[in-house]
Design an enzyme around this catalytic site. Structure first.
Site, PDB file in Angstrom:
ATOM      1  CB  CYS A  34      -0.892   0.048   1.247  1.00  0.00           C
ATOM      2  SG  CYS A  34      -1.974  -1.361   1.476  1.00  0.00           S
ATOM      3  CG  ASP A 438      15.675  37.707 -12.779  1.00  0.00           C
ATOM      4  OD1 ASP A 438      15.548  37.533 -13.998  1.00  0.00           O
ATOM      5  OD2 ASP A 438      14.754  38.099 -12.032  1.00  0.00           O
TER       6      ASP A 438
END
Length: 488
Positions: A34, A438
């Site tokens: 599971c 940037d």
């Protein structure tokens, strides 16, 4: 994670879905495996054993739980935050390389022997490349069985099986059901219309769709990408053909609608869309680290779960990064659209406005420099890039070593730190890529009271590692640019 027994037990008992895909719980009494977040009553700890992959569970003789369907878990975040041999091999297996080229092809791309790769994957994942690819084929087969009306023989070969008998045996072994039983049990109302596949792409919560879909839509190349009826749509160049995908943000999953010219491309298309949307990320771990900076914490608390918008084609993004050097988003889209119209392969899109596939490096390698409305130095940069990509001297793909790719890009004319880190972040998927030069980053940093010179910002960002690409998304999101908002 799976070797820490007590921690795994606590996660299973809490049904903590954050660990779905990170490890798998096998129950020795029922021989079922599971996901940690399985909704059934947890087994007794003495009956639990843990594995790092579904393939390892299957090799150990466990079958998939019919309730939690562990094969539909998000992928492990490990393989998208590392660039070592195992992570690169897992990305290539996810991209279908073993099915197309076999283990020798996987080894050739990675530059290691088959024995080394087998040994490393067995040590970390409990399964070799063939077993991992087999588990992936089984998942693809289940998707096709449950969501299409294709004949089983067509599904077997589309999923990558060499024979119908192998397909039937694998499905029965993994799911304890025949392919026909799987189709009978499929949820009503989810079967796709002919020619299309309708899927749900899971992710770990939280997920903030604003900058993710906003960035993809705002920077989309006309003809290749579009935002239509609440979905991001784009064309896909795939190993056996091409496709068109529509991706719709949702609270619990990403809606995915695929139209493929060849069903064998399903696994690759899903893998590339997941990478583009960064769906295997662990947002809780990422955000917890970024919250340790008191100036960054308010941004994380305001809109947690930001992802890094990436790409379905690394070479394509590198070309677009060059076209976007020192120009606006609108100008970059215009330049890219001209290349698409002149050199892209046309496609049909009856449901929207997509017209072309983005051109390959091979198709761009011989273009006339005078046809490019770019400065002379930018023309040189672009042509050098596409020629290196076309002749194989430069490789950008799932197998790329991030630092080696940076070094190779730095050798090309016109490739500075901004372009290289943008490719590393959005093209190659390095979660620690960082753009301190940037302008938007520096402006956001200054407004927040963070250091805003490149050197000082880089020093401050050392505490954000290895998640500086995600910190970049939070900083960029302070701007009112369209990339930070879902289109209307």
């Amino acid at each position: 994670m799976y070797t820490d027994f007590e921690r795994c037990v606590r996660a299973v008992q809490a049904k903590d879905s954050r660990f779905d895909g990170v490890f798998f719980t096998a129950v020795t009494t029922t021989r079922i495996y599971c996901r940690p977040g399985c909704p059934v009553v947890p087994p007794k700890p003495r009956n639990m054993t843990f594995y790092p992959s579904a393939a390892a569970c299957q090799q150990a003789g466990f079958r998939a739980c019919k309730r939690c369907r562990p094969d539909t878990s998000p992928g492990s975040p490990e393989w998208n935050q590392r660039a070592d041999l195992t992570a690169r091999a897992m990305r290539l297996i996810g991209d279908g390389v073993v099915d197309r080229e076999g283990v020798p092809g996987l080894a050739r791309r990675l530059g290691y022997s088959e024995r080394q790769i087998e040994r490393q994957l067995l040590a970390e994942l409990g399964a070799g490349p063939l077993a991992l690819a087999r588990a992936q084929r089984a998942q693809t087969a289940r998707l096709l069985v449950e969501t299409t009306g294709l004949p089983m023989a067509d599904i077997a070969f589309a999923a990558g099986f060499s024979s119908i008998r192998t397909f039937n045996d694998t499905v029965r072994e993994v799911y304890a059901l025949t392919p026909s039983d799987l189709r009978t049990r499929a949820p009503q109302g989810r079967t796709s219309t002919p020619g299309t596949l309708t899927l749900r792409l899971p992710f770990r919560k939280p997920l903030n769709p604003d900058n993710l879909f906003g960035h993809l839509a705002a920077t989309g190349v006309p003809g290749v990408e579009e935002w239509r009826d609440g979905a991001y749509r784009r064309t896909l160049r795939l190993p056996y053909g091409h496709g068109i995908v529509s991706l719709t943000p949702g609270a619990d999953f990403i809606g995915c609608r695929l139209v493929l010219t060849d069903q064998r491309d399903l696994t690759v298309a899903i893998s590339r869309c997941r990478r583009m949307l960064d769906l295997d990320a662990d947002p809780v771990a990422i955000d917890d680290r970024l919250r340790t900076d008191p100036l960054l914490a308010p941004l994380v608390d305001k809109a947690p779960g930001r992802r890094v918008p990436r790409t379905v084609d690394e070479a394509e993004f590198a070309v677009r990064a060059v076209l976007g050097q020192q120009v606006s988003t609108a100008a970059a889209r215009t330049h890219a659209a001209r290349l698409v119209l002149a050199h892209g392969d046309p496609v049909e899109d009856p449901e929207g406005g997509l017209t072309h596939l983005f051109p390959t490096p091979q198709s761009l390698a011989s273009l006339d420099p005078e046809s490019l409305a770019l400065p002379g130095s930018r023309r040189t940069t672009l042509l050098t890039l596409v020629r290196r990509l076309a002749d194989g001297e430069l490789t950008l793909g799932p197998e790329s070593d991030w630092e080696e790719a940076r070094a190779r890009l730095a050798e090309l004319p016109g490739f500075g730190p901004w372009t290289i880190e943008a490719i590393a972040m959005r093209g190659l998927g390095d979660p620690d890529a960082f753009l301190p030069t940037d302008l938007g980053m520096r402006r956001a940093a200054q407004e927040l009271g963070l250091p805003h010179t490149p050197a000082a910002l880089t020093a401050r960002a050392a505490a954000w590692r290895p998640w500086r690409a995600y910190a970049t998304q939070y900083l960029w999101a302070t701007d009112a640019h369209p990339i930070n908002f879902l289109p209307a």
